[in-house]
Write a protein that holds these residues in place. Structure first.
Motif, short mmCIF file in Angstrom:
data_model
loop_
_atom_site.label_atom_id
_atom_site.label_comp_id
_atom_site.label_asym_id
_atom_site.label_seq_id
_atom_site.Cartn_x
_atom_site.Cartn_y
_atom_site.Cartn_z
N THR A 55 0.91 -1.00 0.06
CA THR A 55 0.00 0.00 -0.03
C THR A 55 0.91 1.37 -0.07
O THR A 55 0.66 2.10 -0.70
CB THR A 55 -1.00 -0.31 1.34
OG1 THR A 55 -1.79 -1.02 1.09
CG2 THR A 55 -1.63 1.26 1.20
N THR A 56 1.83 1.35 0.85
CA THR A 56 2.85 2.42 0.76
C THR A 56 3.59 2.79 -0.29
O THR A 56 3.62 3.97 -0.92
CB THR A 56 3.60 2.35 2.26
OG1 THR A 56 3.07 1.98 3.43
CG2 THR A 56 4.77 3.64 2.32
N LYS A 64 2.66 1.84 -3.36
CA LYS A 64 1.80 2.28 -4.27
C LYS A 64 1.45 3.70 -4.06
O LYS A 64 1.08 4.58 -5.21
CB LYS A 64 0.44 1.61 -4.36
CG LYS A 64 0.62 -0.16 -4.97
CD LYS A 64 -0.63 -0.53 -4.88
CE LYS A 64 -0.45 -2.20 -5.40
NZ LYS A 64 -1.73 -3.03 -5.01
N GLU A 65 1.15 4.18 -2.82
CA GLU A 65 0.57 5.47 -2.54
C GLU A 65 1.75 6.55 -2.73
O GLU A 65 1.75 7.36 -2.84
CB GLU A 65 0.17 5.48 -1.24
CG GLU A 65 -0.99 4.82 -0.96
CD GLU A 65 -1.68 4.99 0.31
OE1 GLU A 65 -0.91 5.03 1.31
OE2 GLU A 65 -2.93 4.25 0.58
#
Length: 389
Positions: free
Chosen positions: A367-368, A370-371
């Motif tokens: 998630t990190t 991608k963000e």
């Protein structure tokens, strides 16, 4: 190590849910982003992916998986030889060969000692001047076909639980070799004993990964750095041999969940602090193997072992040395539990620099990554970025 969100983990991935205090600590000062290791149109394998991570463009250097493994075990490859992976797999026993299902691509991660006895039986019956078998590690072995040709063959781990008929070699000679191997192995005393012990029998050879002699440029000529490889897997050691890197053998390193994590960490630290290497590549197979098994619990354990028993001691040793250093942590490719095989999605990476705060402020995970908005499309270019060249 990379995977998809899991319902059982509240929508987190295994990497995000595992207890990883060392990587969590590093992540706060690291760059976290995404890296595409599998070029478009190429199969998502450890071969293509690790070539990319080591700084070699797979589209330029890849000639097949098994030839790289052959280099590792010292097979004298000739220009017209074709090398093939020879897995020991577990097939169901009741049906005709074409209707059997593949239960296990690793035969319960068979020991090299058991595999050596079984391969000797295969060599005695099937080995010729044209077809020569060589012992590798665990379930991973090598067949050299002299004056052969590269055949389209299917990796066994791509079709676990499926009927094998559609995935068998189209070449009648290789189909016959696999069938005869089943006749030899299924009744072998080693396999009878394994079944009594509750282990999967290594009851058939499975051929795949065909390719020809590779021609890698040396790592030092490309990057001006002396490198060391630490891995239990012949593929990785073979890439290193082809790249002119040093290969360090670690006692008890076996490619499984119970590998010698501490020995691998110490070997890397010694390589760069005591033995003249500028760069060490620690390869850990366990998260991939646990994904092929479809075991979330064991995959979490493999990731936690990586954190506590490799990342933490390497970080602590480098800090104690007083040297400036950089750490790059990443999977070579995803192996999602849902499909139990490799996929081509970009992988999350963590880049730590002892000299400066790279400012992620997030936890290491998909998630990190991608963000972050950071994306390296050509994976093989990461090595130059990592080495600041």
């Amino acid at each position: 190590m990379a995977d998809e969100p899991q319902e059982r983990l509240g929508g987190r991935t295994p990497l995000e849910a595992a207890a990883t205090p060392a990587m969590d600590f590093l992540a706060l000062r690291s760059e976290i982003g995404l890296l595409k290791t599998i070029p478009e149109g190429m199969s998502p394998g450890s071969d293509t992916a690790n070539l990319a991570v080591m700084g070699y463009d797979p589209e330029k250097y890849y000639t097949g998986r098994s030839p790289l493994e052959a280099l590792s075990i010292g097979v004298p490859l000739q220009e017209k030889d074709v090398a093939l992976r020879c897995n020991f797999v577990t097939l169901t026993e009741e049906e005709p060969y074409e209707k059997k299902k593949i239960l296990d691509h690793s035969s319960s991660e068979i020991s090299t000692e058991d595999a050596a006895v079984l391969l000797d039986a295969v060599k005695k019956e099937l080995g010729t001047d044209e077809f020569q078998f060589y012992l590798g590690t665990s379930y991973r072995h090598c067949l050299i076909w002299h004056e052969g040709k590269v055949l389209p063959l299917t990796p066994p781990h791509d079709h676990l639980g499926e009927v094998i008929g559609p995935y068998l070699p189209e070449d009648s000679r290789f189909l016959e070799l696999q069938k005869r191997s089943y006749e030899i192995l299924s009744s072998h005393p080693i396999n009878q004993k394994r079944k009594e012990q509750g282990l999967n029998p290594a009851n058939s050879c499975w051929f795949w990964g065909a390719g020809t002699k590779p021609g890698l440029a040396s790592f030092e000529s490309l990057y001006g750095k002396k490198g060391t490889m630490i891995s239990a897997v012949d593929l990785l050691k073979g890439i290193a041999v082809g790249a002119g890197m040093r290969v360090k053998e670690v006692a008890g390193a076996n490619g499984g969940l119970d590998t010698n994590y501490e020995g691998k960490a110490q070997a890397a630290v010694d390589a760069v602090l005591k033995e003249g290497s500028d760069f060490a590549y620690i390869h850990l197979e366990a998260p991939d193997e646990m994904s092929h098994q479809g075991s979330l619990e064991r995959k979490l354990k493999a990731i936690e072992n990586l954190d506590a028993r490799i990342v933490k001691p390497v970080y602590e040793a480098m800090e104690a040395s007083g040297e400036d250093y950089r750490l790059l942590i990443l999977p070579d490719h995803p192996t999602p539990l849902r499909i139990r095989t490799h996929s081509s999605e970009p992988v999350p990476y963590l880049l730590y620099d002892s000299r400066k705060d790279l400012g992620s402020k997030g936890l290491y995970g998909e998630t990190t990554a991608k963000e972050s908005g950071i994306f390296h499309e050509k994976g093989y270019q990461m090595m130059r970025y990592f080495l600041e060249l």
